[in-house]
Each structure stands twice: as C-alpha cells, then as structure tokens.
Design an enzyme around this catalytic site. Structure first.
Site, PDB file in Angstrom:
ATOM      1  N   GLY A  46       1.022  -1.216   0.004  1.00 57.67           N
ATOM      2  CA  GLY A  46      -0.100   0.150  -0.190  1.00 57.67           C
ATOM      3  C   GLY A  46       0.640   1.446  -0.230  1.00 57.67           C
ATOM      4  O   GLY A  46       2.500   1.240   0.286  1.00 57.67           O
ATOM      5  N   GLN A  51       3.031   9.759   1.115  1.00 55.90           N
ATOM      6  CA  GLN A  51       4.370   9.487   1.469  1.00 55.90           C
ATOM      7  C   GLN A  51       5.769  10.213   0.457  1.00 55.90           C
ATOM      8  O   GLN A  51       6.459   9.432   0.238  1.00 55.90           O
ATOM      9  CB  GLN A  51       4.380   7.698   1.731  1.00 55.90           C
ATOM     10  CG  GLN A  51       3.667   7.451   3.020  1.00 55.90           C
ATOM     11  CD  GLN A  51       3.241   5.968   2.507  1.00 55.90           C
ATOM     12  OE1 GLN A  51       2.397   5.088   2.219  1.00 55.90           O
ATOM     13  NE2 GLN A  51       4.449   5.349   3.615  1.00 55.90           N
ATOM     14  N   CYS A  94       5.733   0.436   8.005  1.00 55.09           N
ATOM     15  CA  CYS A  94       5.376   1.001   6.673  1.00 55.09           C
ATOM     16  C   CYS A  94       6.967   1.279   6.347  1.00 55.09           C
ATOM     17  O   CYS A  94       7.511   1.746   6.712  1.00 55.09           O
ATOM     18  CB  CYS A  94       4.870   2.094   8.113  1.00 55.09           C
ATOM     19  SG  CYS A  94       4.628   3.901   7.454  1.00 55.09           S
ATOM     20  N   LEU A  95       6.467   1.930   4.787  1.00 51.40           N
ATOM     21  CA  LEU A  95       7.170   2.313   3.932  1.00 51.40           C
ATOM     22  C   LEU A  95       8.202   3.349   4.003  1.00 51.40           C
ATOM     23  O   LEU A  95       9.495   4.083   3.936  1.00 51.40           O
ATOM     24  CB  LEU A  95       6.867   2.308   2.782  1.00 51.40           C
ATOM     25  CG  LEU A  95       6.757   1.220   1.606  1.00 51.40           C
ATOM     26  CD1 LEU A  95       6.031   1.035   0.071  1.00 51.40           C
ATOM     27  CD2 LEU A  95       7.623  -0.420   1.680  1.00 51.40           C
TER      28      LEU A  95
HETATM   29  O1  K1U Z   1       1.891   2.459   4.593  1.00 54.76           O
HETATM   30  C1  K1U Z   1       2.443   1.904   3.859  1.00 54.76           C
HETATM   31  O2  K1U Z   1       3.862   2.149   4.413  1.00 54.76           O
HETATM   32  C2  K1U Z   1       2.698   0.238   3.261  1.00 54.76           C
HETATM   33  C3  K1U Z   1       2.615  -0.755   4.474  1.00 54.76           C
HETATM   34  C4  K1U Z   1       1.192  -1.400   4.007  1.00 54.76           C
HETATM   35  C5  K1U Z   1       0.986  -2.364   5.295  1.00 54.76           C
HETATM   36  C6  K1U Z   1       1.867  -2.673   5.695  1.00 54.76           C
HETATM   37  C7  K1U Z   1       1.603  -4.179   6.267  1.00 54.76           C
HETATM   38  C8  K1U Z   1       0.532  -4.162   7.486  1.00 54.76           C
HETATM   39  C9  K1U Z   1      -0.581  -2.788   6.875  1.00 54.76           C
HETATM   40  C10 K1U Z   1       0.084  -1.712   5.853  1.00 54.76           C
HETATM   41  C11 K1U Z   1       3.933  -1.860   3.600  1.00 54.76           C
HETATM   42  O3  K1U Z   1       3.406  -1.676   2.529  1.00 54.76           O
HETATM   43  S1  K1U Z   1       5.229  -2.483   4.164  1.00 54.76           S
HETATM   44  C12 K1U Z   1       5.535  -3.556   3.195  1.00 54.76           C
HETATM   45  C13 K1U Z   1       5.395  -4.875   3.328  1.00 54.76           C
HETATM   46  O4  K1U Z   1       3.911  -5.342   4.189  1.00 54.76           O
HETATM   47  C14 K1U Z   1       5.209  -6.292   2.348  1.00 54.76           C
HETATM   48  C15 K1U Z   1       6.243  -6.019   1.177  1.00 54.76           C
HETATM   49  C16 K1U Z   1       6.850  -7.165   0.697  1.00 54.76           C
HETATM   50  C17 K1U Z   1       5.622  -7.998   0.466  1.00 54.76           C
HETATM   51  C18 K1U Z   1       4.780  -8.252   1.473  1.00 54.76           C
HETATM   52  C19 K1U Z   1       4.895  -7.299   2.258  1.00 54.76           C
HETATM   53 ZN    ZN Z   2       2.538   3.805   6.080  1.00 53.67          ZN
END
Ligand code: K1U
Ligand code: ZN
Length: 171
Positions: A46, A51, A94-95
């Site tokens: 997401g 961001q 979270c990225l």
């Molecule tokens: O909003 C963001 O920072 C993105 C975040 C979203 C999110 C992750 C987990 C739970 C709720 C929302 C991410 O994408 S973090 C990376 C991540 O979860 C992931 C990366 C690669 C493969 C699978 C997951």
């Molecule tokens: Zn986030």
C-alpha cells in the site's frame, strides 16, 4: 510511470492531514500510477500520496500474493463508513519507517466509501489484509502512523532512532 522518493520518519509531512482530491483528471491518474510504481518497487502492499510528499487524500493498494496476478486498486477520498466490533491483529510495517514491524489490533472488517479511478463513487467491504491495509493507509491521510498504536516507550525509541539517522544523513 516514475518511481518517487519516499518520505521517511521524522519528516513532519507524515503528521499532516491530507486535503481532499477535487478533480479526477489525467494528472491525478498519473500520480496514482507513479504511486503504484513506487509501491511495487519498494516493495510494499500500500502507499498513501503523502508518503511521496503529496498531502492529498489518495492511496493505492495491491494485496495480491506473489503467485497471483497483480491487482492494483486506487482509492480517492476514502472514508470508513462501517467498522466491525470483531478485531484482528497483524504485524504491520511502513515504507516510511523502514525495517520496523509491530503488532497492531484493528477492526477485522471495514466498509470504505471512495472514488475509483473511473471517477465514480464505490463502496467496498474489506476483510483480512485488505482491511488492515486500508486502515493503515487511511491513517496516513490523517497524519496517523502505526507506531501511534504501540507503547509510548517503544514509539519514542523508534522516533529517536530515525531522528538520529536523519541527522546523520543531513551533513
Ligand atoms: O503504507 C505503507 O507504508 C505501506 C505498508 C502497508 C502495510 C503493511 C502491513 C500492514 C498494513 C499496511 C507496506 O507495504 S510495508 C511492506 C510490506 O508490508 C510488504 C512488503 C513486501 C511484501 C509483503 C508485504
Ligand atoms: Zn505506512
């Protein structure tokens, strides 16, 4: 499509309330495509526009597994109109807070009203990872981060670590 640099904690932009999108036009759809490209590159599931430094109420999500076809979704001016009493716990990342993960409890199911990339209003009932991700991303639009749900001590440690790292890079 362009991969944009990600805004990282403690950038104060992450605490801003994003403004509603007024018009779904070619420029907005290009922004959504750039966000998807940035999210896939990270990689993530997401991304909220803030961001990448654009405080607008726009987010993208793709919770498809690696063995499934891509399933990009665009949510413009999303609003949670219903949340379940049932809760679920997921280890979130979270990225904008790289390499930090913590368990967060949220409603297990949410109904979200939003405008799609077709410019029309839609209603989606989400559960599982999509529900968690939608809530995490809508929080971003309100300046809320997943570390706001952990203990104050842990949150302050995370913020201190990222503040220190950002000062190290600034020189
Ligand atoms: O909003 C963001 O920072 C993105 C975040 C979203 C999110 C992750 C987990 C739970 C709720 C929302 C991410 O994408 S973090 C990376 C991540 O979860 C992931 C990366 C690669 C493969 C699978 C997951
Ligand atoms: Zn986030």
């Amino acid at each position: 499509m362009t991969i944009k640099p990600l805004i990282i904690l403690p950038d104060p932009l992450l605490r801003e309330i994003s403004r509603p999108v007024e018009t779904v036009d070619a420029a907005l759809l290009k922004l959504a495509d750039d966000m998807l490209e940035t999210m896939y590159d990270a990689p993530g599931i997401g991304l909220a526009a803030v961001q990448i430094g654009v405080p607008r109420r726009l987010l993208v999500i793709d919770v498809a597994r690696e063995d499934e076809p891509k399933s990009p979704q665009v949510f413009i001016n999303p609003q949670i109109v219903k949340s379940s009493d049932e809760r679920s716990v997921y280890e979130e990342g979270c990225l904008s807070i790289p390499d930090y993960y913590a368990e967060v409890e949220r409603p297990a199911t949410v109904t979200v009203k939003h405008i799609g990339r077709d410019g029309k209003e839609h209603l989606i009932e989400a559960d599982g990872l999509l529900a968690t991700c939608l809530q995490h991303e809508i929080d971003h639009l309100n300046g809320v981060l997943f570390i706001d749900y952990i203990s104050r001590l842990k949150r302050e440690m995370v913020i201190r670590k990222f503040t220190k790292a950002s000062k190290g890079k600034a020189v």
